[in-house]
Design a protein around this motif. Structure first.
Motif, short mmCIF file in Angstrom:
data_model
loop_
_atom_site.label_atom_id
_atom_site.label_comp_id
_atom_site.label_asym_id
_atom_site.label_seq_id
_atom_site.Cartn_x
_atom_site.Cartn_y
_atom_site.Cartn_z
N ASN A 61 15.04 52.74 11.17
CA ASN A 61 15.15 52.03 12.51
C ASN A 61 16.24 53.30 13.32
O ASN A 61 17.14 53.68 12.86
CB ASN A 61 15.81 50.65 12.14
CG ASN A 61 16.66 50.06 13.08
OD1 ASN A 61 16.40 50.33 14.46
ND2 ASN A 61 17.69 49.34 13.51
N ARG A 63 17.30 53.11 16.79
CA ARG A 63 17.17 52.40 17.56
C ARG A 63 16.65 53.29 18.78
O ARG A 63 16.83 52.41 20.26
CB ARG A 63 18.61 52.03 17.13
CG ARG A 63 19.60 51.51 18.13
CD ARG A 63 18.78 50.03 18.26
NE ARG A 63 19.09 48.55 19.41
CZ ARG A 63 20.07 47.57 18.75
NH1 ARG A 63 20.38 46.86 17.60
NH2 ARG A 63 20.51 46.95 19.35
N ASP A 68 11.33 50.54 15.32
CA ASP A 68 11.53 49.93 13.83
C ASP A 68 10.87 49.32 13.43
O ASP A 68 9.63 48.91 13.96
CB ASP A 68 12.79 49.15 14.91
CG ASP A 68 13.71 48.21 12.94
OD1 ASP A 68 12.94 48.51 12.08
OD2 ASP A 68 14.66 47.36 13.68
N THR A 149 18.38 53.51 8.65
CA THR A 149 19.21 54.04 10.10
C THR A 149 19.81 55.08 10.39
O THR A 149 20.85 55.56 10.41
CB THR A 149 20.81 52.78 10.52
OG1 THR A 149 19.80 50.99 9.87
CG2 THR A 149 20.42 51.85 11.41
N ARG A 151 21.14 57.28 14.27
CA ARG A 151 21.43 56.90 15.68
C ARG A 151 22.28 58.39 16.39
O ARG A 151 21.99 59.45 15.08
CB ARG A 151 22.67 55.91 15.56
CG ARG A 151 23.00 54.69 15.58
CD ARG A 151 21.68 53.31 16.48
NE ARG A 151 22.16 53.91 17.80
CZ ARG A 151 22.89 53.85 18.21
NH1 ARG A 151 23.98 52.68 18.08
NH2 ARG A 151 22.86 53.73 20.39
N GLU A 423 24.41 49.86 14.37
CA GLU A 423 23.30 49.62 14.65
C GLU A 423 23.53 49.28 16.63
O GLU A 423 22.78 49.60 17.54
CB GLU A 423 21.97 48.59 14.73
CG GLU A 423 21.80 48.98 12.77
CD GLU A 423 20.94 47.82 12.78
OE1 GLU A 423 20.13 46.50 13.60
OE2 GLU A 423 20.64 47.63 11.27
N ASN A 424 24.59 48.36 16.98
CA ASN A 424 24.83 48.41 18.05
C ASN A 424 25.70 48.86 18.66
O ASN A 424 26.40 48.37 19.95
CB ASN A 424 24.82 46.72 17.96
CG ASN A 424 24.22 45.57 17.37
OD1 ASN A 424 22.53 46.44 17.57
ND2 ASN A 424 24.39 44.81 16.91
#
Length: 456
Positions: A61, A63, A68, A149, A151, A423-424
């Motif tokens: 993932n 982002r 994803d 994940t 970023r 993630e957000n």
């Protein structure tokens, strides 16, 4: 998506690695002149979550680029990667990709993002290829499922080593998962740390091969070890790399022109100039190389910060290097506008970084600059469509937060990294506030491998 899938036997952990800028030597490096690249404090962050044994999937993932995808572990081509004659060990030196391995993973890589436009999908396929090549090389068909994940606070596609940073994160995470790395910890012997950084670096280079085809290896070397390196191509063998572990941490303003550019076009421009005006062009390229050598001598002196003139000399070298690059024709009106605004504000020394023709510029700050002056300048940049990042030059290399928990020195309860919040997190500021290296002074957790000086 369900949360809190981690197994108590395998706690969630996080890895982070920096981006990089070329400080001296763009274009001259193509013609075997020395160049210096340094890590910056803009970083990629990878959160690794282990699933329960019954969940036989691996999810990537990413982002920030909209990737994803989830693969069934049992459907991946483990038999191809784990043939006795082709098995790679964590300490293997891999300097090329195995065509059979690539052929086996391409159907799985090409399964990603089928709904997206072809240009964006190609980026996703390359990212998936790098991930799967590393996952299958270092992982096991019997391993539990995972969520990786990613970023990033590094501008993507701006010549700042974002892909190398991601590859360093992935290789570190996978090596940690197979327990091929010990540490990092404060008392780790320098030779052990050096060896482990090299394991990380070698496998990150494999990821870079998947993405770029023919990378120099400099980006992943800087990202893995941090600080800076001097590198020089060698026509008869591998490049010379000197690791500058005493490179000082210096405040830096990075400005992204938001102007698309092509490295190949800029390299061809210099090549044509050298063909038409060989003697003059060679003098310019040689001058750029000598700036890198002079900067090395300055940085390697007894105590950079004890010399009141050292920062000014380094800044002057930066300004001269930019002038040489302008002479080669690889600047751009927007890069010159950045330099003009910085010169007018008198806050430091500026040059383009990377191939030029757009991309980014770096400004080394003077020591006596007031915050208000910097803020006013950044507002001017924003008003003209530039994007600014205050960062540190000579940043730390790859680091680990294991488990993914922050502890505060003020006695408050430990703070576990929440995957959904990660993630957000909103943009660079949001990521830094949540998990950033050095973002909060009283937050403990991140540990880094520290390498010794070692010419290669």
């Amino acid at each position: 998506m369900e949360r809190k899938h981690s197994s108590p036997m395998a706690p969630t952990f996080m890895v982070s690695a920096p981006g990089k800028v070329i400080v001296f030597g763009e274009h001259a490096a193509v013609y075997d002149k020395p160049a210096i690249a340094a890590a910056i404090s803009l970083r990629s962050y990878l959160l690794v979550t282990t699933l329960s044994k019954s969940r036989r999937t691996v999810q990537l993932n990413f982002r920030d680029i909209g990737l994803d995808h989830t693969w069934e572990i049992d459907t991946l081509p483990w038999d191809v990667f784990h043939q006795p004659s082709k098995k790679r060990f964590y300490y293997s030196t891999v300097d090329s990709l195995d065509p059979q391995f690539l052929e086996a993973i391409m159907p799985h890589a090409e399964a990603v993002s089928r709904h997206l436009p072809e240009k964006q999908r190609k980026i996703h396929i390359k990212s998936a290829t790098a991930f799967l090549y590393l996952f299958l090389s270092l992982g096991s068909s019997k391993s539990p499922g995972f969520i990786y994940t990613l970023r990033s606070t590094i501008p993507i596609g701006a010549g700042l080593g974002s892909s190398a940073s991601v590859c360093v994160c992935l290789s570190t995470a996978l090596l940690l998962q197979i327990r091929a790395l010990a540490g990092p910890h404060p008392d780790q012997p320098a030779d052990q740390a050096e060896m482990q950084i090299e394991h990380i670096n070698r496998w990150a280079f494999v990821g870079e091969l998947c993405i770029h085809g023919d990378p120099s290896g400099i980006d992943n070397t800087v990202s893995a070890g941090g600080k800076a390196v001097m590198f020089q191509r060698n026509a008869s063998g591998p490049p010379s790399v000197i690791r500058l572990t005493k490179f000082p941490k210096l405040p830096l303003l990075l400005v992204d022109t938001q102007q698309e550019r092509s490295t190949a076009v800029q390299v061809e421009k210099v090549k044509k100039l050298k063909t038409n005006f060989p003697e003059i062009t060679e003098m310019i390229l040689d001058g750029i190389g000598k700036l890198a050598t002079s900067a090395l001598g300055l940085i390697s002196s007894a105590d950079f910060f004890a010399n009141s003139d050292a920062l000014g000399h380094l800044g002057t070298f930066i300004s001269i290097n930019h002038g040489f690059l302008v002479s080669l024709g690889v600047s751009h009106p927007r890069l010159e506008r950045i330099r003009e605004l910085v010169d007018y504000a008198n806050i430091g020394w500026t040059k383009l970084t990377g191939a030029g023709g757009g991309g980014c510029a770096i400004t080394l700050f003077r020591t006596d600059i007031e915050d208000q002056t910097t803020q006013e300048l950044e507002q001017k940049f924003t008003a003209e469509g530039f994007k600014t990042y205050e960062t540190i030059l000579g940043a730390d290399g790859v680091g680990v937060l294991l488990p993914a928990v922050f502890r505060s020195g003020d006695g408050k309860a430990a703070e576990e990294i929440d995957q959904e919040k990660f993630e957000n997190a909103d943009g660079v500021q949001g990521i830094n506030e949540l998990v950033g290296v050095g973002a909060r002074e009283n937050r403990e957790g991140w540990e880094f491998w520290t390498r010794d000086v070692s010419p290669r």
